[in-house]
Enzyme design. Sequence first.
Site, PDB file in Angstrom:
ATOM      1  N   HIS A   9      -3.797  72.547 -81.267  1.00  0.00           N
ATOM      2  CA  HIS A   9      -3.212  73.235 -80.352  1.00  0.00           C
ATOM      3  C   HIS A   9      -4.164  74.617 -80.546  1.00  0.00           C
ATOM      4  O   HIS A   9      -4.126  75.706 -81.252  1.00  0.00           O
ATOM      5  CB  HIS A   9      -2.007  73.493 -80.027  1.00  0.00           C
ATOM      6  CG  HIS A   9      -1.558  74.299 -81.743  1.00  0.00           C
ATOM      7  ND1 HIS A   9      -1.717  75.619 -81.583  1.00  0.00           N
ATOM      8  CD2 HIS A   9      -0.940  73.471 -82.342  1.00  0.00           C
ATOM      9  CE1 HIS A   9      -0.891  75.762 -82.535  1.00  0.00           C
ATOM     10  NE2 HIS A   9      -0.972  74.586 -83.269  1.00  0.00           N
ATOM     11  N   GLU A  82       2.673  68.050 -86.929  1.00  0.00           N
ATOM     12  CA  GLU A  82       2.525  69.322 -87.694  1.00  0.00           C
ATOM     13  C   GLU A  82       3.586  68.941 -88.645  1.00  0.00           C
ATOM     14  O   GLU A  82       4.830  68.144 -87.934  1.00  0.00           O
ATOM     15  CB  GLU A  82       2.774  70.249 -87.506  1.00  0.00           C
ATOM     16  CG  GLU A  82       2.496  71.249 -88.487  1.00  0.00           C
ATOM     17  CD  GLU A  82       0.693  70.981 -88.790  1.00  0.00           C
ATOM     18  OE1 GLU A  82       0.530  70.708 -89.711  1.00  0.00           O
ATOM     19  OE2 GLU A  82       0.170  72.269 -88.577  1.00  0.00           O
TER      20      GLU A  82
END
Length: 207
Positions: A9, A82
């Site tokens: 990202h 994550e």
Amino acid sequence: MRRVLIWRHGETEQNAAGIYQGQLDTSLSARGREQAATAAQLLAQRSPARLVASDLTRAATTAAALASASGLTVEPDRRLREIDVGRWQGLTHPEVRARFPELQAELEQGQDVRRGETGERVRDVARRMRAVFDEVVATQEQDSTVVLASHGLASRALVADVLGMDFTRLTQALVGLHNCHWAELVEHDIGWRLDAWNTGAPAATGR
């Protein structure tokens, strides 16, 4: 050949400040949004056939930029999140080092400990990430490209697992993925090979 791009990202304010995010649901910074828009234009030229993304806002927003540029629909999957960093979430690196010296020492010794005492181990992340990868590849057509939008450590854990490499050795050999950069895995007769690492648009540089 089939290709899978593992895309990190764009930048968040927490990235820039050196704060552990883990599964904290943060948004892209202005710089991160610019990175996503720039990288999306480059990735769209690869004519990806599918786009699967972590459901955390920073990855979902990054993926949305590619969806807009390519006409694809973002498929959210929480398994691409994550690593859960437990009690480290929201703390800076110096704060973590000061408050959790024992865990830091174990990590530096190469032990795969639970992050922040209550979080995940790398092997936990690799397991859920690999499950997504295998499911996507199982239905992927030949000579096509798929994009998985995820996060820094999670992406490295997946690449290491697919290549059959030890995570610690991989992180020693390769610098972490910069924001909005990607790794490219290509399928060959002998299995998957890392064809590119830390690829990104020139204007999307930075961590």
